[in-house]
Design a protein around this motif. Structure first.
Motif, PDB file in Angstrom:
ATOM      1  N   LEU A 120       8.447   1.721  -1.605  1.00 13.69           N
ATOM      2  CA  LEU A 120       9.675   1.655  -2.400  1.00 13.69           C
ATOM      3  C   LEU A 120      10.537   2.906  -2.208  1.00 13.69           C
ATOM      4  O   LEU A 120      11.763   2.847  -2.264  1.00 13.69           O
ATOM      5  CB  LEU A 120       9.307   1.475  -3.875  1.00 13.69           C
ATOM      6  CG  LEU A 120      10.386   0.945  -4.819  1.00 13.69           C
ATOM      7  CD1 LEU A 120      10.944  -0.364  -4.287  1.00 13.69           C
ATOM      8  CD2 LEU A 120       9.809   0.752  -6.198  1.00 13.69           C
ATOM      9  N   SER A 121       9.891   4.047  -1.962  1.00 14.34           N
ATOM     10  CA  SER A 121      10.668   5.275  -1.834  1.00 14.34           C
ATOM     11  C   SER A 121      11.578   5.227  -0.604  1.00 14.34           C
ATOM     12  O   SER A 121      12.493   6.027  -0.475  1.00 14.34           O
ATOM     13  CB  SER A 121       9.748   6.501  -1.787  1.00 14.34           C
ATOM     14  OG  SER A 121       9.102   6.594  -0.544  1.00 14.34           O
ATOM     15  N   GLY A 122      11.343   4.269   0.297  1.00 14.36           N
ATOM     16  CA  GLY A 122      12.230   4.102   1.442  1.00 14.36           C
ATOM     17  C   GLY A 122      13.607   3.626   1.031  1.00 14.36           C
ATOM     18  O   GLY A 122      14.597   3.858   1.725  1.00 14.36           O
ATOM     19  N   ALA A 123      13.694   2.946  -0.113  1.00 15.70           N
ATOM     20  CA  ALA A 123      14.974   2.386  -0.557  1.00 15.70           C
ATOM     21  C   ALA A 123      15.846   3.442  -1.227  1.00 15.70           C
ATOM     22  O   ALA A 123      16.940   3.156  -1.677  1.00 15.70           O
ATOM     23  CB  ALA A 123      14.739   1.221  -1.511  1.00 15.70           C
ATOM     24  N   LEU A 124      15.354   4.655  -1.280  1.00 14.75           N
ATOM     25  CA  LEU A 124      16.024   5.740  -1.992  1.00 14.75           C
ATOM     26  C   LEU A 124      17.453   5.982  -1.517  1.00 14.75           C
ATOM     27  O   LEU A 124      18.337   6.258  -2.308  1.00 14.75           O
ATOM     28  CB  LEU A 124      15.213   7.016  -1.800  1.00 14.75           C
ATOM     29  CG  LEU A 124      15.361   8.087  -2.843  1.00 14.75           C
ATOM     30  CD1 LEU A 124      14.889   7.547  -4.180  1.00 14.75           C
ATOM     31  CD2 LEU A 124      14.509   9.279  -2.459  1.00 14.75           C
ATOM     32  N   ARG A 138      13.311  -3.865  -4.971  1.00 15.76           N
ATOM     33  CA  ARG A 138      11.904  -4.229  -5.074  1.00 15.76           C
ATOM     34  C   ARG A 138      11.576  -5.383  -4.139  1.00 15.76           C
ATOM     35  O   ARG A 138      10.523  -5.413  -3.509  1.00 15.76           O
ATOM     36  CB  ARG A 138      11.554  -4.593  -6.516  1.00 15.76           C
ATOM     37  CG  ARG A 138      11.584  -3.395  -7.424  1.00 15.76           C
ATOM     38  CD  ARG A 138      11.344  -3.722  -8.866  1.00 15.76           C
ATOM     39  NE  ARG A 138      11.591  -2.530  -9.650  1.00 15.76           N
ATOM     40  CZ  ARG A 138      10.704  -1.550  -9.802  1.00 15.76           C
ATOM     41  NH1 ARG A 138       9.505  -1.661  -9.258  1.00 15.76           N
ATOM     42  NH2 ARG A 138      10.990  -0.474 -10.489  1.00 15.76           N
ATOM     43  N   GLY A 139      12.524  -6.330  -4.042  1.00 21.15           N
ATOM     44  CA  GLY A 139      12.341  -7.450  -3.133  1.00 21.15           C
ATOM     45  C   GLY A 139      12.260  -6.981  -1.693  1.00 21.15           C
ATOM     46  O   GLY A 139      11.443  -7.464  -0.899  1.00 21.15           O
ATOM     47  N   LEU A 140      13.089  -6.001  -1.377  1.00 19.59           N
ATOM     48  CA  LEU A 140      13.109  -5.430  -0.041  1.00 19.59           C
ATOM     49  C   LEU A 140      11.759  -4.803   0.288  1.00 19.59           C
ATOM     50  O   LEU A 140      11.219  -4.977   1.389  1.00 19.59           O
ATOM     51  CB  LEU A 140      14.201  -4.355  -0.003  1.00 19.59           C
ATOM     52  CG  LEU A 140      14.646  -3.856   1.349  1.00 19.59           C
ATOM     53  CD1 LEU A 140      15.330  -4.973   2.095  1.00 19.59           C
ATOM     54  CD2 LEU A 140      15.599  -2.690   1.158  1.00 19.59           C
ATOM     55  N   ALA A 141      11.203  -4.086  -0.672  1.00 21.62           N
ATOM     56  CA  ALA A 141       9.894  -3.462  -0.466  1.00 21.62           C
ATOM     57  C   ALA A 141       8.832  -4.534  -0.239  1.00 21.62           C
ATOM     58  O   ALA A 141       7.983  -4.403   0.646  1.00 21.62           O
ATOM     59  CB  ALA A 141       9.527  -2.601  -1.670  1.00 21.62           C
ATOM     60  N   ALA A 171       6.662   0.473   6.948  1.00 20.54           N
ATOM     61  CA  ALA A 171       7.243  -0.403   5.918  1.00 20.54           C
ATOM     62  C   ALA A 171       8.267   0.378   5.097  1.00 20.54           C
ATOM     63  O   ALA A 171       9.337  -0.124   4.771  1.00 20.54           O
ATOM     64  CB  ALA A 171       6.154  -0.962   5.014  1.00 20.54           C
ATOM     65  N   ARG A 172       7.947   1.635   4.807  1.00 17.76           N
ATOM     66  CA  ARG A 172       8.874   2.467   4.052  1.00 17.76           C
ATOM     67  C   ARG A 172      10.170   2.677   4.834  1.00 17.76           C
ATOM     68  O   ARG A 172      11.269   2.532   4.297  1.00 17.76           O
ATOM     69  CB  ARG A 172       8.225   3.826   3.761  1.00 17.76           C
ATOM     70  CG  ARG A 172       9.150   4.793   3.073  1.00 17.76           C
ATOM     71  CD  ARG A 172       8.515   6.126   2.849  1.00 17.76           C
ATOM     72  NE  ARG A 172       8.260   6.815   4.114  1.00 17.76           N
ATOM     73  CZ  ARG A 172       7.913   8.094   4.192  1.00 17.76           C
ATOM     74  NH1 ARG A 172       7.751   8.803   3.112  1.00 17.76           N
ATOM     75  NH2 ARG A 172       7.698   8.648   5.369  1.00 17.76           N
ATOM     76  N   CYS A 220      12.412  -0.201   4.801  1.00 18.65           N
ATOM     77  CA  CYS A 220      13.110  -0.337   3.529  1.00 18.65           C
ATOM     78  C   CYS A 220      14.458   0.378   3.581  1.00 18.65           C
ATOM     79  O   CYS A 220      15.402  -0.007   2.914  1.00 18.65           O
ATOM     80  CB  CYS A 220      12.277   0.309   2.435  1.00 18.65           C
ATOM     81  SG  CYS A 220      11.689  -0.831   1.240  1.00 18.65           S
ATOM     82  N   ALA A 221      14.510   1.448   4.358  1.00 20.84           N
ATOM     83  CA  ALA A 221      15.756   2.198   4.475  1.00 20.84           C
ATOM     84  C   ALA A 221      16.730   1.428   5.360  1.00 20.84           C
ATOM     85  O   ALA A 221      17.887   1.259   5.027  1.00 20.84           O
ATOM     86  CB  ALA A 221      15.497   3.579   5.048  1.00 20.84           C
ATOM     87  N   THR A 222      16.255   0.942   6.487  1.00 21.99           N
ATOM     88  CA  THR A 222      17.102   0.167   7.387  1.00 21.99           C
ATOM     89  C   THR A 222      16.233  -0.589   8.374  1.00 21.99           C
ATOM     90  O   THR A 222      15.157  -0.140   8.722  1.00 21.99           O
ATOM     91  CB  THR A 222      18.061   1.061   8.178  1.00 21.99           C
ATOM     92  OG1 THR A 222      18.747   0.244   9.121  1.00 21.99           O
ATOM     93  CG2 THR A 222      17.332   2.144   8.925  1.00 21.99           C
TER      94      THR A 222
END
Lengths: 277, 235
Positions: free
Chosen positions: B94-98, B112-115, B146-147, B150-152
């Motif tokens: 999830l921290s990748g979506a930061l 959360r869905g992205l994670a 995976a992280r 989440c970013a791109t």
């Protein structure tokens, strides 16, 4: 119950509890990040610098708090810089700085006032140390620390877990590092007179280290550290009151007992899992 | 196909010493680019430069608009402190979506869905609640990818990803990266293991402060730089 009522009938004990719980809470929360980033020694170094600053302030006759807060904040910046630049082995550098600060404090004291009870209580802590204004300062500090944890929780996690990744995703890593260092510095100065310069770093290190033994998520470690710090502080203070032992040392011993308990839980858990497989 | 990153005579460095000199290369969409070279040849400096953590000291670095908006997914080298970090896999991913968040203190359902879909993509959904430090090295790498996804999911930069993995985990890892690449993720991987990646990369950049070689793997085998670096394996 009657013991509790008896203890709370002393105003100085009420202050000690209120201020102490707040400072422990701050120390524990900041400690999670510091311990996981392998910065534990910074807490220890800062407490010794704080002792040096307090002794000099006493000798000169200035207000101890107004001198030591800026000095320790500066020291915190400096220690962080050392660590980031990697020019000197940072554990060695911290040891050098903390021993020197301690030595300065001791020499200045012995040349001027001599080893008064004031100085000795800075070394080993005193239950009487919390004044009314200290309690207010602790309350303000804990508001700032709690606010930071609520609003920047995910960023703190990212910075603690992986600085390079956090930097690459645009988090201002050095801002968070500085914030944590400054708050740690203030926490240490506030807590030091009650816990003692020699013992204050345990408030930072123990709760996080203990929680890490059992909890497997960052959130779990944060909650558990906060809870443990308050519980251990109260238990330690009560023990200190009942057995007339020094406050700081009693709190540390309770922390140690809980740490050993958590280690045991971890070992038992691992054994059981091993048997299942 | 569009060009994601263009370097023209770019220098990267610290203070007054350049670690990367006069580099000219391109990363196209869908590329699988491997950056190889000896220790201290400027590979990590190049990565920092491409991520925008270091300004070029000379030349021009152009990053496509779309990439600047979403950022680049990054898999850094693992640190010692991470290996026993108490965090759940989900927290790490999830921290990748930061980067998407700005000042909002909490994650949205979308993030959360992205994670979740990131975990799914890497086949580690069942590890979601597990503790990061109890995973094997290969599983940890999957979590970190995976992280990054989440970013791109446009481009990933992998910095020495196979360090510390055992041989079968390395093969597993290469299969995974190849699959991601075939699904459209542009890959830039820094590695020591030239022989291992030669069969799957689409471009090789051999760095020794300057670019000794930039081109396809087939040409690299025949080039002087390639023969020197691959020498051991050819006998």
């Amino acid at each position: 119950m009657s013991l509790l009522a008896e203890m709370l009938s002393y105003p100085f004990l009420v202050r000690a509890f209120a201020g102490g719980i707040l400072v422990s809470l701050c120390a524990a929360l900041l400690g999670v990040s510091l311990v996981l980033k392998r910065y534990s020694m910074i807490g220890d170094g800062l407490s010794h610098v704080s002792f040096g600053a307090l002794s000099v302030a006493l000798a000169v006759g200035w207000s101890p708090l107004y001198v030591s807060v800026p000095v320790v904040v500066l020291a915190a910046f400096f220690l962080l810089r050392l660590r980031e630049n990697g020019k000197m082995k940072s554990d060695a550098a911290i040891a050098v700085i903390s021993a020197s600060a301690l030595a300065i404090g001791i020499v200045v004291t012995s040349l001027t006032t001599g080893m008064t009870t004031d100085v000795s209580s800075y070394m080993f802590g005193s239950i009487l140390a919390m004044s009314r204004s200290d309690v207010w300062l602790s309350a303000a500090l804990s508001l700032v620390v709690l606010g930071m944890f609520v609003f920047c929780y995910h960023k703190i996690f990212a910075v603690t877990f992986d600085e390079s990744f956090a930097k690459a995703t645009g988090v201002r890593v050095s801002l968070y590092n500085v914030m944590i260092a400054v708050l740690t510095a203030v926490t240490i100065v506030l807590g030091m007179r009650m816990m003692g310069a020699m013992l204050i770093s345990s408030l930072i290190i123990f709760p996080a280290l203990t929680s890490m033994q059992v909890f497997k998520s960052f959130r779990g470690v944060v909650w558990s550290s906060a809870a443990l710090s308050a519980v251990c502080f109260c238990a330690g203070m009560t023990a200190s009151y009942c057995f007339s032992t020094p406050a700081g040392a009693s709190v540390v011993l309770v922390n140690l007992a809980v740490f050993l308990l958590f280690c045991l839980v971890r070992t038992v858990r691992r054994e059981m899992r091993g048997r299942k497989d | 196909m569009s060009t994601l990153i263009t370097c023209e005579h770019v220098d990267f460095g610290y203070e007054n010493q350049d670690a990367v000199i006069d580099l000219t290369m391109k990363v196209e969409e869908g590329d699988y680019l491997c950056v190889v070279g000896a220790n201290g040849s400027g590979k990590s400096t190049l990565v920092k430069g491409l991520l925008g953590l270091l300004r070029p000291t000379g030349g021009t670095l152009t990053v496509a608009e779309e990439l600047r908006r979403t950022g680049i997914g990054y898999l850094p080298q693992q640190t010692e402190a991470q290996r026993d970090f108490p965090a759940s896999v989900y927290e790490v991913v999830l921290s990748g979506a930061l980067s998407r968040r700005g000042f909002r203190p909490f994650y949205t359902a979308e993030e959360r869905g992205l994670a979740d879909s990131s975990l799914e993509k890497l086949g580690i959904r069942d590890l979601k609640k597990h503790c990061y430090r109890e995973l094997s090295g290969g599983q940890q790498q999957r979590v970190l990818i995976a992280r990054a996804l989440c970013a791109t999911s446009r481009m990933l930069i992998l910095d020495e990803p196979i360090t510390g993995l055992d041989p079968s985990a390395i093969q597993d890892f290469y299969r995974l990266v190849r699959r991601l690449n075939q699904e459209g993720v542009t890959i830039l991987m820094v590695t020591h293991d030239v022989a291992g990646v030669l069969s799957q990369a689409t471009r090789i950049l051999h760095l020794q402060q300057r670019a000794l070689f930039f081109g396809t793997p087939e040409d690299y085998r025949g080039s002087e730089a390639g023969r020197m670096f691959l020498g051991g394996e050819r006998q």
